[in-house]
Write a protein that holds these residues in place. Sequence first.
Motif, PDB file in Angstrom:
ATOM      1  N   VAL A  61       4.346   7.861   1.653  1.00  0.00           N
ATOM      2  CA  VAL A  61       4.532   6.531   2.250  1.00  0.00           C
ATOM      3  C   VAL A  61       3.205   5.966   2.768  1.00  0.00           C
ATOM      4  O   VAL A  61       2.770   4.887   2.347  1.00  0.00           O
ATOM      5  N   VAL A  67       4.106   0.534  -1.343  1.00  0.00           N
ATOM      6  CA  VAL A  67       5.260   0.795  -0.489  1.00  0.00           C
ATOM      7  C   VAL A  67       5.192  -0.059   0.772  1.00  0.00           C
ATOM      8  O   VAL A  67       6.119  -0.805   1.084  1.00  0.00           O
ATOM      9  N   PHE A 102      11.630   4.175   6.088  1.00  0.00           N
ATOM     10  CA  PHE A 102      11.437   3.911   4.655  1.00  0.00           C
ATOM     11  C   PHE A 102      12.785   4.002   3.928  1.00  0.00           C
ATOM     12  O   PHE A 102      13.156   3.118   3.140  1.00  0.00           O
ATOM     13  N   TRP A 106      14.949   1.369   1.473  1.00  0.00           N
ATOM     14  CA  TRP A 106      14.661   1.753   0.082  1.00  0.00           C
ATOM     15  C   TRP A 106      15.235   0.731  -0.903  1.00  0.00           C
ATOM     16  O   TRP A 106      14.682   0.491  -1.980  1.00  0.00           O
ATOM     17  N   THR A 114       7.772   0.733  -8.298  1.00  0.00           N
ATOM     18  CA  THR A 114       7.794   1.766  -7.250  1.00  0.00           C
ATOM     19  C   THR A 114       9.095   2.569  -7.327  1.00  0.00           C
ATOM     20  O   THR A 114       9.094   3.791  -7.179  1.00  0.00           O
TER      21      THR A 114
END
Length: 471
Positions: A61, A67, A102, A106, A114
Amino acid sequence: MSYPLSLHEDRLFPSDPAQRAIARRLYSEVRTLPIISPHGHTDPQWFADNKPFPDPASLLVIPDHYVYRMLYSQGIPLEALGIPRTDGGPVEQDSRKIWRLFAQHWYLFKATPTQLWFNHVLHEVFGIRERLSPESADLVYDSIAECLARPEFLPRALYERFNIEVLATTESPLDPLQHHRKLRESGWKGRIIPTYRPDPAVDPEYAGFAQNVRRLGEITGEDTTNWKGYLRALFNRRQFFAGLGATATDHGHLSAATCDLPQAQCEALLAKALAGRCTPLEAQQFRGQMLTEMARMSIEDGLVMQIHPGSFRNHNPPVFGAFGLDKGADIPMRTDYVHDLKPLLDRYGNEKRLTIILFTLDESTYSRELAPLAGHYPALKLGPAWWFYDSPEGMRFFRERTTETAGFYNTVGFNDDTRAFPSIPARHNVARRVDCSFLARLVAEHRLEEDEARESAMDLAYRLAKKAYRL
Ligand SMILES: [Zn+2]
């Protein structure tokens, strides 16, 4: 509720059954070829020290600007993702908390590259069979953390498992390359080579330029306050890099502008640049002159030249102020290759000993400028779809727009250009699948025989990168 994670054998292939069958056959020929990674940003220290990667968030991350730019765009502060502040101010330190945040978001990555890369990493590298979600966050975190503690997940073991034949990193000419030296002395058979990226010492607008040029003089024993000494110092560092295996240089300029100026003007520009008195136009002239100088040096020492223009760096001043460079705030710009490259091409465009690989962040230039240029000048080749376009649609568009004018053989295979080491196989996998799909359509339309397509698939996946980068 948990959802199984699977990678479909036919992912990214055409949905038309005839084309799909051909794509499968082509892909089966290239699936297991070794990975050539001639341009990227992994850290050579990982392989030199061969210590375990720390934890899931630090690995997957925190270093990945794809991201956190998406998360930032949805209002999540970079501090909450553990991105270090330049003032050393407080940011989240708890890897598991970052991971949960995260995982909660998602879904934002649906249909982005990604998502493809990340699922591939979870499934293939870490053997995870559950999709990431807020509910599965801890389970996925624990599975990855457990893997990272095992010897088969050390950097060198992963390099071998990924079947990487060569991996290029990217360094400043001031870099002592101590990790590359250590790697050479270690006797390990992995091939990790530096790439000479002189931006900090050839761009008057680069932070610390005058200091960098002074340091360049100290390292090489040259007087870098005069033009000839400055050029000798840069050449000297190229030789140092080549001595540790470098086969290429890389130039990340604002535009593709090149110049071919008389020496007196170069002297004057250098003096101004060192005094910090260049206007933006003079800074551009200086950078442009340096591309032409680097091309001349490439003819002499054989290093392949890569030009990566067209990124408006640090578009968001508060983010730049708080977090520094490379924080997902770089935005593509219009680029004019036809006029900008002309001074360099007038001098060296017909040189068969020179290879300049051009990249673009301006997709509108593929068929109008880049394919015609590379389809004519012996010194020019086209780099693959890059950065924002390193995606299934981006790669497909690249082939559609360039092949009819430049063919396959003025292109150079795939670059993963990544900092995210575990995603390297995923990225090459996507490129191979997209190229096989493109070739499958040509076969299905009877524009190419299948045996011709098979050869081209192997060229695009493996041979072209090796050849273009002289590996
Ligand atoms: Zn790069």
